[in-house]
Design a protein around this motif. Structure first.
Motif, short mmCIF file in Angstrom:
data_model
loop_
_atom_site.label_atom_id
_atom_site.label_comp_id
_atom_site.label_asym_id
_atom_site.label_seq_id
_atom_site.Cartn_x
_atom_site.Cartn_y
_atom_site.Cartn_z
N TYR A 159 79.81 15.92 13.31
CA TYR A 159 78.46 15.70 13.83
C TYR A 159 78.36 15.97 15.33
CZ TYR A 159 74.22 13.46 15.41
OH TYR A 159 73.01 13.21 16.04
N CYS A 160 79.18 15.32 16.13
CA CYS A 160 79.10 15.51 17.58
C CYS A 160 79.54 16.91 17.99
CB CYS A 160 79.96 14.46 18.29
SG CYS A 160 79.34 12.77 18.14
N VAL A 166 75.00 12.73 21.26
CA VAL A 166 75.74 11.49 21.35
C VAL A 166 75.85 10.91 19.93
CG1 VAL A 166 75.74 9.13 22.27
CG2 VAL A 166 74.99 11.05 23.70
N TYR A 167 76.98 10.30 19.63
CA TYR A 167 77.20 9.81 18.27
C TYR A 167 76.16 8.78 17.87
CZ TYR A 167 79.27 7.70 14.16
OH TYR A 167 79.47 7.22 12.90
N ASP A 168 75.61 8.96 16.68
CA ASP A 168 74.66 8.02 16.08
C ASP A 168 75.03 7.89 14.62
OD1 ASP A 168 71.92 7.82 14.37
OD2 ASP A 168 71.73 6.69 16.25
N ALA A 174 73.45 11.23 7.84
CA ALA A 174 72.51 12.22 7.31
C ALA A 174 73.05 13.64 7.44
CB ALA A 174 71.17 12.11 8.05
N PHE A 175 74.05 13.82 8.31
CA PHE A 175 74.64 15.14 8.53
C PHE A 175 75.40 15.64 7.30
CE2 PHE A 175 77.56 18.08 10.90
CZ PHE A 175 76.56 18.89 11.43
N THR A 176 75.59 14.77 6.32
CA THR A 176 76.23 15.19 5.08
C THR A 176 75.44 16.32 4.41
OG1 THR A 176 75.07 13.40 3.91
CG2 THR A 176 77.36 12.99 4.59
N GLU A 177 74.12 16.34 4.59
CA GLU A 177 73.31 17.41 3.99
C GLU A 177 73.68 18.76 4.58
OE1 GLU A 177 71.35 16.99 1.36
OE2 GLU A 177 72.14 14.95 1.43
N THR A 178 74.07 18.78 5.84
CA THR A 178 74.53 20.02 6.47
C THR A 178 75.93 20.38 5.98
OG1 THR A 178 73.20 19.63 8.46
CG2 THR A 178 75.08 21.12 8.68
#
Length: 233
Positions: A159-160, A166-168, A174-178
């Motif tokens: 993700y980062c 910045v990490y959230d 939600a980045f799993t979709e990517t």
């Protein structure tokens, strides 16, 4: 890719499915693994993106036989991927409809601390489930993390790196979709490394991806001899 135009009850339908493993995404593989009662048309739908309702309108079931050969070929290719320890040096993901290439560092350390703890929890949950089934002394021999867990760990890791944000925790989840859009030939070797050696996990003696290999070998994704044989006795 294998493409074919099929005749339906209301016209024509163009269907395209992967013929090589490097054309299959992690998301497609997850969908195949997570479907408990997977039929022939379900498998074609997952690999092609064509809704099952549209596939059901095809006039001749024999038209699907060419796709059966492609799926069987993928099942043979995948066992070599699961035995591979080669980690890709770069990975390309799509951010805001633009390709972004990130370097995959050799030690695969998770940064920042929030991402590390989130990834650690996913790995710990997978281990806990296996300990419940196989016991504390034997769980490593049968450790087969789900592709869903692999996807989550990769999302926390990339993700980062990919977004520059910045990490959230919620955004990273939600980045799993990517991550699902990444080719399975790129995603699985990286995830395999995490679960086999990070944090400090010893390598299991049995095949790491044994569960998914069984999935293919049992013909759950496609069994043309049973479902596509339209000949009469």
């Amino acid at each position: 890719m294998i493409e074919k135009t099929l005749i339906t009850t209301h016209g024509k339908l163009r269907v395209k499915i992967p013929s090589q493993l490097n054309e299959v995404t992690l998301g497609q593989m997850m969908a195949l693994q997570d479907s408990p009662q997977l039929g022939d048309l379900d498998a074609i739908s997952i690999l092609s993106g064509v809704p099952v309702t549209d596939l059901r309108s095809v006039r001749d079931a024999n038209d699907f036989m060419q796709f059966a050969d492609a799926v069987l070929s993928l099942s043979h290719q995948i066992k070599y991927l699961y035995n591979s320890d080669e980690i890709p040096k770069k990975l390309t993901v799509e951010i805001d409809q633009k390709p972004v290439t990130v370097n995959v560092i050799n030690n695969l350390s998770v940064e920042p601390a929030g991402a590390f703890m989130a990834a650690r929890d996913v790995i710990a949950d997978e281990i806990t489930e296996h300990v419940k089934i196989y016991g504390e002394d034997n769980w490593k021999d049968y450790f087969n993390p789900s592709l869903t867990a692999c996807c989550k760990v990769l999302a926390f890791y990339f993700y980062c790196l990919a977004t520059g944000n910045v990490y959230d925790e919620y955004a990273a989840s939600a980045f799993t979709e990517t991550i699902k859009k990444i080719r399975v030939t790129e995603a699985l070797p990286i995830a395999k490394h995490f679960f086999m050696s990070y944090p400090n996990l010893s390598k299991p003696r049995t095949g790491f991806w044994h569960r998914l290999l069984q999935f293919w070998r049992k013909g759950r994704a496609f069994n043309p001899s049973k479902s596509l044989n339209t000949s009469t006795p």
